[in-house]
Design a protein around this motif. Structure first.
Motif, PDB file in Angstrom:
ATOM      1  N   ARG A 147      36.428  33.255  28.302  1.00 20.98           N
ATOM      2  CA  ARG A 147      36.495  34.366  28.991  1.00 20.98           C
ATOM      3  C   ARG A 147      37.490  34.390  30.233  1.00 20.98           C
ATOM      4  NH1 ARG A 147      31.550  34.514  33.018  1.00 20.98           N
ATOM      5  NH2 ARG A 147      31.188  32.134  33.060  1.00 20.98           N
ATOM      6  N   PHE A 148      37.956  33.279  30.439  1.00 18.85           N
ATOM      7  CA  PHE A 148      38.927  32.879  31.614  1.00 18.85           C
ATOM      8  C   PHE A 148      40.419  33.387  30.830  1.00 18.85           C
ATOM      9  CE2 PHE A 148      35.250  30.758  33.229  1.00 18.85           C
ATOM     10  CZ  PHE A 148      35.546  30.921  34.771  1.00 18.85           C
ATOM     11  N   ILE A 149      40.538  33.228  29.649  1.00 16.02           N
ATOM     12  CA  ILE A 149      41.839  32.962  29.070  1.00 16.02           C
ATOM     13  C   ILE A 149      42.541  34.396  29.677  1.00 16.02           C
ATOM     14  CG2 ILE A 149      43.220  33.271  26.861  1.00 16.02           C
ATOM     15  CD1 ILE A 149      41.195  31.167  25.957  1.00 16.02           C
ATOM     16  N   GLU A 150      42.161  35.382  29.364  1.00 16.52           N
ATOM     17  CA  GLU A 150      42.817  36.855  29.707  1.00 16.52           C
ATOM     18  C   GLU A 150      43.048  36.874  31.223  1.00 16.52           C
ATOM     19  OE1 GLU A 150      44.212  38.701  26.728  1.00 16.52           O
ATOM     20  OE2 GLU A 150      44.187  36.705  26.505  1.00 16.52           O
ATOM     21  N   PRO A 151      42.054  36.861  32.028  1.00 20.05           N
ATOM     22  CA  PRO A 151      42.539  37.015  33.601  1.00 20.05           C
ATOM     23  C   PRO A 151      43.546  36.134  33.772  1.00 20.05           C
ATOM     24  CG  PRO A 151      40.020  36.998  33.164  1.00 20.05           C
ATOM     25  CD  PRO A 151      40.816  36.677  31.859  1.00 20.05           C
ATOM     26  N   LEU A 152      43.474  34.815  33.338  1.00 16.67           N
ATOM     27  CA  LEU A 152      44.494  33.840  33.788  1.00 16.67           C
ATOM     28  C   LEU A 152      45.867  34.305  33.161  1.00 16.67           C
ATOM     29  CD1 LEU A 152      45.305  31.249  35.216  1.00 16.67           C
ATOM     30  CD2 LEU A 152      44.831  30.042  32.937  1.00 16.67           C
ATOM     31  N   THR A 153      45.975  34.873  32.093  1.00 19.89           N
ATOM     32  CA  THR A 153      47.160  35.439  31.484  1.00 19.89           C
ATOM     33  C   THR A 153      47.598  36.584  32.415  1.00 19.89           C
ATOM     34  OG1 THR A 153      46.451  34.669  29.386  1.00 19.89           O
ATOM     35  CG2 THR A 153      48.345  36.447  29.472  1.00 19.89           C
ATOM     36  N   ALA A 154      46.648  37.451  32.864  1.00 20.21           N
ATOM     37  CA  ALA A 154      47.039  38.411  33.805  1.00 20.21           C
ATOM     38  C   ALA A 154      47.866  37.871  35.041  1.00 20.21           C
ATOM     39  CB  ALA A 154      45.766  39.374  34.297  1.00 20.21           C
ATOM     40  N   LEU A 155      47.460  36.781  35.626  1.00 16.68           N
ATOM     41  CA  LEU A 155      47.951  36.259  36.706  1.00 16.68           C
ATOM     42  C   LEU A 155      49.416  35.786  36.443  1.00 16.68           C
ATOM     43  CD1 LEU A 155      45.164  34.210  38.152  1.00 16.68           C
ATOM     44  CD2 LEU A 155      45.663  36.587  38.914  1.00 16.68           C
ATOM     45  N   GLN A 156      49.568  35.128  35.393  1.00 19.35           N
ATOM     46  CA  GLN A 156      50.693  34.628  34.732  1.00 19.35           C
ATOM     47  C   GLN A 156      51.872  36.000  34.716  1.00 19.35           C
ATOM     48  OE1 GLN A 156      50.188  32.548  31.005  1.00 19.35           O
ATOM     49  NE2 GLN A 156      49.831  30.661  32.100  1.00 19.35           N
ATOM     50  N   TYR A 157      51.295  37.161  34.254  1.00 19.17           N
ATOM     51  CA  TYR A 157      52.229  38.123  34.075  1.00 19.17           C
ATOM     52  C   TYR A 157      52.576  38.697  35.590  1.00 19.17           C
ATOM     53  CZ  TYR A 157      52.099  39.041  29.006  1.00 19.17           C
ATOM     54  OH  TYR A 157      52.279  39.023  27.927  1.00 19.17           O
ATOM     55  N   LEU A 158      52.073  38.130  36.614  1.00 20.02           N
ATOM     56  CA  LEU A 158      52.337  38.511  38.017  1.00 20.02           C
ATOM     57  C   LEU A 158      53.450  37.203  38.325  1.00 20.02           C
ATOM     58  CD1 LEU A 158      48.874  39.467  39.577  1.00 20.02           C
ATOM     59  CD2 LEU A 158      51.006  40.687  39.890  1.00 20.02           C
ATOM     60  N   LEU A 159      53.334  36.274  37.798  1.00 14.99           N
ATOM     61  CA  LEU A 159      54.562  35.138  38.254  1.00 14.99           C
ATOM     62  C   LEU A 159      55.572  35.321  37.345  1.00 14.99           C
ATOM     63  CD1 LEU A 159      52.302  32.210  38.980  1.00 14.99           C
ATOM     64  CD2 LEU A 159      53.393  33.814  40.583  1.00 14.99           C
TER      65      LEU A 159
ATOM     66  N   LEU B  22      37.702  38.706  38.736  1.00 10.85           N
ATOM     67  CA  LEU B  22      38.694  38.407  37.420  1.00 10.85           C
ATOM     68  C   LEU B  22      37.879  38.678  36.201  1.00 10.85           C
ATOM     69  CD1 LEU B  22      41.116  35.541  38.304  1.00 10.85           C
ATOM     70  CD2 LEU B  22      41.487  38.048  38.280  1.00 10.85           C
ATOM     71  N   LEU B  23      36.543  38.211  36.007  1.00  8.96           N
ATOM     72  CA  LEU B  23      35.669  38.263  35.079  1.00  8.96           C
ATOM     73  C   LEU B  23      34.842  39.341  34.650  1.00  8.96           C
ATOM     74  CD1 LEU B  23      33.952  34.530  35.188  1.00  8.96           C
ATOM     75  CD2 LEU B  23      36.009  35.104  33.751  1.00  8.96           C
ATOM     76  N   SER B  24      34.928  40.438  35.886  1.00  3.35           N
ATOM     77  CA  SER B  24      34.401  41.459  35.730  1.00  3.35           C
ATOM     78  C   SER B  24      35.372  42.783  35.313  1.00  3.35           C
ATOM     79  CB  SER B  24      33.819  41.980  37.228  1.00  3.35           C
ATOM     80  OG  SER B  24      34.642  42.129  38.226  1.00  3.35           O
ATOM     81  N   LEU B  25      36.629  42.487  35.149  1.00  8.51           N
ATOM     82  CA  LEU B  25      37.599  43.452  34.906  1.00  8.51           C
ATOM     83  C   LEU B  25      37.663  44.045  33.696  1.00  8.51           C
ATOM     84  CD1 LEU B  25      40.867  41.736  36.550  1.00  8.51           C
ATOM     85  CD2 LEU B  25      39.502  43.285  37.566  1.00  8.51           C
ATOM     86  N   SER B  26      37.593  45.155  33.398  1.00  7.46           N
ATOM     87  CA  SER B  26      37.783  45.907  32.212  1.00  7.46           C
ATOM     88  C   SER B  26      39.146  45.671  31.622  1.00  7.46           C
ATOM     89  CB  SER B  26      37.499  47.459  32.285  1.00  7.46           C
ATOM     90  OG  SER B  26      38.407  47.915  33.141  1.00  7.46           O
TER      91      SER B  26
END
Length: 516
Positions: free
Chosen positions: A460-472, A54-58
């Motif tokens: 730096r975890f905020i945007e990856p976690l938000t992406a997971l929320q968009y899946l839910l 998740l932290l390596s995602l562009s």
């Protein structure tokens, strides 16, 4: 019509137990208050094997994650989460074959492009449902400025009864109607007892309050209805009235369940067509913050109660409902690097301020610090001196009242503007100046900067976690909407869910359609 067939197939095979167990398993993704990101150390809940990926995602990878884009080398558990979330989400592409109604320049006056999109498509869908239900009258609940009703009357000649609680909207609708519609076929009603209400997710309006749902047939013999101790429908209502279709464009909070109850109990209401919004505004039970009106169906309720019995700490509460009412992945997928940077700072800086509040010896009121406020709500009914049809229709008014208070307005007050998030220094300066001026106490800037330095790498975890929320997000909204459809089906009423808007333009695009 292939999209509709696909959605109907999904609904027929909808597995409530699988959905609820999935949401229970991954509740750490949504079950927290955003400004408490640092206080609750939310990032520690992310599985370690997911973190490196998740932290390596562009930026492009982040944007595409909610669409299911993944790589073979990713952890199996992460890929399984993504696949399951997509499988449990309802289709959101608008059905083909719906022809939007044309809106002439005079009627378009005052409509935003978003509103034009919604009204032109909703009118077409409503007409289709009205024909199926053989309805002569349209009851537009929460009619606002009357855009929808006026278009329906102009194109099809329906008798429209617009029911609206905000005086300014009723007056505006009447002014518009004088120029755009046949007044003898348009009735606009606004009870004086009602105060300001939420109207179709208008973010510019700061409306705080709670909602009560009428769960017994209306008593038209008095001016005020008082709910009894048993909030149950005890008897059907039989009325000699024209066949009516009840509609609502963006029904806030408990309004959709309210309309469902009246639709079920009033014989003359033969059809229902509504698009819901603001699920987090549903009234919740004191103590556990779970909504009164979820779940509604016996099917969902049985599974939900069992899971909660096994895990009392879990529930579909306010945070889950708020995520269900957020934008869909369609808008997330168009985010730029600047958009992601602003969102990271917005969440991160506010989270540091919340952390400061809890670690500082002094206690200050800042955005999000106020506790919830219980606001009394009463059931209202209005008599009318117009024809019996209109008088009885008034009993189906929005049936909810939002009450503003100074405390609510203060709790929702923003302490920083968008420009103040350019840097943490700029944010602290803006927040400090406003809070010190309003609260009369000083802020320890050095402590704030110390907390920022300690925690800034966790942003730096905020945007990856938000992406997971968009899946839910679609899983949660689909669960709420499907539960409502199942409730009506359990009462023997044909019901379907149809996406009718472009979700980029109007994220709340699922229409609940039911015909007796």
């Amino acid at each position: 019509m292939k999209q509709v067939d696909l959605l109907n197939t999904v609904m027929e095979n909808y597995n409530n137990e699988l959905v609820l167990k999935f949401l229970e398993k991954y509740d750490w993704i949504y079950n927290f208050q955003l400004i408490k990101f640092f206080l609750d150390r939310v990032w520690e809940n992310i599985p370690r094997e997911w973190c490196e990926v998740l932290l390596s995602l562009s930026i492009e990878d982040l944007n595409r994650l909610p669409y299911g884009d993944m790589r073979d080398e990713w952890p199996a558990s992460l890929k399984e989460f993504i696949r399951t979330a997509l499988t449990l989400s309802l289709p959101r592409s608008p059905r083909k074959g719906t022809i939007p109604l044309g809106i002439d320049p005079e009627m378009r006056r005052g409509m935003t492009p978003k509103k034009q999109h919604e009204v032109s498509l909703m009118s077409s869908v409503v007409h289709d449902v009205a024909q199926r239900a053989d309805c002569e009258v349209i009851l537009d609940i929460g009619s606002g400025l009357g855009y929808l009703g006026q278009l329906l009357q102009k194109h099809f000649g329906y008798h429209i009864i617009g029911l609206e609680s905000k005086q300014g909207h009723t007056s505006g609708a009447e002014r518009r109607a004088r120029h755009t519609t046949e007044l003898d076929k348009l009735s606009l009603k606004q009870p004086q007892q009602f105060l300001g209400v939420c109207n179709s997710c208008q973010k510019s309006r700061c409306v705080e309050g709670q909602t009560d749902v009428l769960k017994h047939p209306p008593d038209f013999s008095s001016d005020v209805m008082v709910p009894d101790s048993k909030p149950q429908l005890e008897r059907p209502v039989t009325l000699t009235l024209p066949r009516a279709l009840m509609i609502g464009l963006h029904c806030c909070g408990d309004l959709t369940p309210t309309m469902m109850e009246y639709f079920q109990s009033l014989d003359f209401v033969r059809g229902l067509c509504c698009v819901s919004c603001c699920y987090h505004r549903m009234e919740v039970k004191a103590g556990n913050e779970t909504p009164y009106n979820f779940p509604l169906s016996a099917t969902t309720c049985k599974i939900y109660n069992k899971l909660r019995g096994d895990n009392p700490k879990w529930s579909i509460g306010t945070f889950a409902l708020r995520l269900a009412a957020q934008e869909t992945r369609a808008r997330w997928g168009k985010q730029t690097a600047e958009d992601h940077d602003y969102h990271t700072k917005n969440v991160g800086y506010r989270g540091i301020l919340e952390l400061y509040k809890h670690t500082s010896k002094s206690s200050r009121g800042t955005e999000g610090f106020s506790s919830s406020i219980n606001i009394p709500v009463s059931f209202l009914k209005v008599q009318s001196d117009v024809v019996q049809r209109d008088c009885l229709a008034l009993g189906i008014l929005e049936l909810y009242k939002h009450t503003k208070s100074k405390n609510c307005e203060k709790a929702a007050r923003r302490i920083a503007r968008k420009s103040d998030f350019s840097s943490f220094t700029a944010y602290v300066e803006a927040a400090s100046c406003r809070l010190e001026a309003e609260e009369g106490t000083g802020i320890d800037r050095a402590e704030l900067f110390r907390l920022y330095e300690e925690n800034k790498d966790k942003m730096r975890f905020i945007e990856p976690l938000t992406a997971l929320q968009y899946l839910l997000q679609p899983v949660l909204e689909g669960l709420i909407t499907t539960d409502r459809a199942q409730y009506l089906k359990e009462h023997g009423i044909t019901t379907e869910i149809i996406p009718i808007f472009d979700e980029v333009i109007s994220p709340r695009n699922l229409a609940l359609i039911s015909v007796k």
